[in-house]
Design a protein around this motif. Structure first.
Motif, short mmCIF file in Angstrom:
data_model
loop_
_atom_site.label_atom_id
_atom_site.label_comp_id
_atom_site.label_asym_id
_atom_site.label_seq_id
_atom_site.Cartn_x
_atom_site.Cartn_y
_atom_site.Cartn_z
N ASN A 90 75.47 11.99 16.67
CA ASN A 90 74.60 12.83 17.46
C ASN A 90 74.64 12.34 18.91
O ASN A 90 74.39 11.17 19.19
CB ASN A 90 73.16 12.79 16.92
CG ASN A 90 72.26 13.79 17.60
OD1 ASN A 90 71.80 13.55 18.70
ND2 ASN A 90 72.00 14.91 16.95
N THR A 91 74.94 13.24 19.84
CA THR A 91 75.04 12.88 21.26
C THR A 91 73.68 12.47 21.82
O THR A 91 73.58 11.53 22.61
CB THR A 91 75.61 14.06 22.07
OG1 THR A 91 76.86 14.45 21.51
CG2 THR A 91 75.82 13.66 23.52
N ASP A 92 72.63 13.18 21.43
CA ASP A 92 71.29 12.82 21.89
C ASP A 92 70.94 11.39 21.50
O ASP A 92 70.41 10.61 22.31
CB ASP A 92 70.24 13.77 21.30
CG ASP A 92 70.32 15.16 21.93
OD1 ASP A 92 71.15 15.34 22.84
OD2 ASP A 92 69.56 16.04 21.51
N PHE A 93 71.24 11.04 20.27
CA PHE A 93 70.91 9.69 19.80
C PHE A 93 71.68 8.63 20.59
O PHE A 93 71.14 7.56 20.89
CB PHE A 93 71.22 9.57 18.31
CG PHE A 93 71.00 8.18 17.77
CD1 PHE A 93 69.71 7.69 17.59
CD2 PHE A 93 72.07 7.36 17.47
CE1 PHE A 93 69.50 6.40 17.11
CE2 PHE A 93 71.88 6.08 16.99
CZ PHE A 93 70.59 5.60 16.82
N ASP A 94 72.93 8.89 20.93
CA ASP A 94 73.71 7.92 21.70
C ASP A 94 73.05 7.63 23.04
O ASP A 94 73.01 6.48 23.49
CB ASP A 94 75.13 8.43 21.89
CG ASP A 94 75.90 8.55 20.58
OD1 ASP A 94 75.50 7.87 19.61
OD2 ASP A 94 76.88 9.32 20.53
N ARG A 95 72.52 8.65 23.69
CA ARG A 95 71.86 8.45 24.99
C ARG A 95 70.56 7.68 24.83
O ARG A 95 70.25 6.78 25.61
CB ARG A 95 71.60 9.80 25.64
CG ARG A 95 72.87 10.55 26.05
CD ARG A 95 72.55 11.91 26.62
NE ARG A 95 73.75 12.59 27.10
CZ ARG A 95 73.75 13.82 27.59
NH1 ARG A 95 72.62 14.52 27.66
NH2 ARG A 95 74.88 14.37 28.02
N LEU A 96 69.79 8.05 23.81
CA LEU A 96 68.52 7.35 23.59
C LEU A 96 68.76 5.89 23.22
O LEU A 96 68.01 5.00 23.64
CB LEU A 96 67.73 8.05 22.48
CG LEU A 96 67.38 9.52 22.71
CD1 LEU A 96 66.63 10.08 21.50
CD2 LEU A 96 66.55 9.71 23.96
N LEU A 97 69.80 5.65 22.44
CA LEU A 97 70.09 4.29 22.01
C LEU A 97 70.49 3.40 23.17
O LEU A 97 70.15 2.22 23.19
CB LEU A 97 71.18 4.31 20.95
CG LEU A 97 71.52 2.96 20.31
CD1 LEU A 97 70.31 2.37 19.62
CD2 LEU A 97 72.68 3.09 19.32
N ARG A 98 71.20 3.94 24.16
CA ARG A 98 71.58 3.14 25.33
C ARG A 98 70.35 2.63 26.07
O ARG A 98 70.28 1.46 26.47
CB ARG A 98 72.46 3.95 26.27
CG ARG A 98 73.89 4.11 25.81
CD ARG A 98 74.79 4.52 26.96
NE ARG A 98 74.43 5.84 27.46
CZ ARG A 98 74.97 6.98 27.03
NH1 ARG A 98 75.88 6.95 26.07
NH2 ARG A 98 74.61 8.13 27.54
#
Length: 324
Positions: A202-210
């Protein structure tokens, strides 16, 4: 023209073979007896093999499979938050009244590893009667919420968890109390389906995880301080803390923005203020709002009741004159 002579001489020979079949009653009887004796010999040999196999099977049944000494006497399961003994029997189908030989370690392990909340398992048979099972549960890392997929924001009771390897799983009952302190990652859309046991893509999750990784590096207690992180439009994220701060971050230069947030919180704490919202995208202009600080309440003090002064002789005469 003359043919050239060669040293090789090819000769063609025709060989005629005469095959004759001679049959007589005596020869027929001899062949018949030999065939019958061969059939009897092979039949006896097969019967002996079958009898030996039957005897071995009965011996195994009586000496091993049906021997009370090899029945399951102890089922040993290590302490873990993912599965207990009752659910273990439901998932694996182990018959506690059966023999240890009835338990297939590979099948039992496969049924356990198929559970999303279990990352690994081992099954060993320790004769004469111990079945030892050890499971390793996935360690909760973050909560995952997505309203479009029926997982409401801040829905820790119905949300999915993710471990540090990126695998989704439902929160084990034994980890639920401690997992309530972990942050929630609120996704705008599901991307690929959120399937327990599968890796989250999930692209959204990758941004939140950063953003969360940066918070972990700069603040040791980040997991208990952050309540949730969600995307803000397409250019940033909103980090909500458990003490009521909503900090808006851009997707780049996260270390600088996190440092500005910590510095602003420290400055507000020294002045006795509480930050409500702060936008950290700009380097200089960072809009900040504060929570209203309630003024100190005045404690009502009961007024002292004054005692009347005693009347003088002249005042008493004047009062009596007026009362006539």
């Amino acid at each position: 023209m003359f043919k050239r002579r060669t040293s090789r001489v090819r000769q063609r020979r025709q060989v005629k073979v005469l095959r004759a079949s001679v049959m007589s009653p005596r020869i027929f009887w001899h062949d018949f007896r030999r065939a019958v004796f061969s059939l009897i010999r092979y039949t006896l040999l097969a019967a002996l093999i079958v009898a030996a196999g039957w005897g071995i099977w009965l011996g195994v049944q009586k000496g091993l499979l049906k021997n009370d000494e090899f029945r399951i006497q102890h089922l040993v399961l290590n302490d873990n938050p993912a599965i207990d003994e009752i659910r273990l029997l439901e998932v694996t189908g182990i018959d506690l009244s059966g023999s240890l030989f009835d338990c297939d370690p590979d099948k039992i392990r496969a049924s356990l590893v198929a559970l999303p909340e279990i990352s690994n398992a081992s099954v060993t048979r320790e004769f004469p009667g111990d079945l030892v099972i050890r499971v390793k549960a996935r360690e909760p890392f973050l909560w995952i919420a997505c309203e479009q997929l029926g997982v409401p924001p801040r829905g820790r009771d119905r949300g999915l968890m993710i471990d540090r390897a990126g695998r989704l799983f439902p929160c084990p009952e034994g980890d639920f109390d401690s997992a309530l302190d972990l942050p929630v990652m609120e996704l705008r859309n599901g991307g690929e389906a959120l399937v327990p046991g599968e890796k989250l893509v999930n692209t959204d999750f990758d941004r939140l995880l950063r953003l969360y990784r940066v918070a972990e590096e700069m603040l040791p207690e980040a997991s208990g301080w952050i309540d949730s992180i969600r995307l803000h439009k397409d250019w940033g994220c909103v980090l909500t803390t458990r003490d009521g701060i909503e900090a808006t971050f851009g997707h780049g230069d996260l270390e600088r923005q996190m440092g500005d947030l910590l510095a602003a919180m420290e400055h507000a704490r020294e002045k006795g203020d509480r930050i409500a919202t702060i936008v950290l995208v700009g380097r200089r202009n960072q809009p900040v709002t504060f929570h209203e600080v309630a003024p100190p309440r005045a404690i009502p003090v009961e007024e002292a009741q004054l005692q009347p002064e005693p009347e003088s002789a002249g005042q008493a005469d004047l009062r009596q004159l007026l009362e006539r």
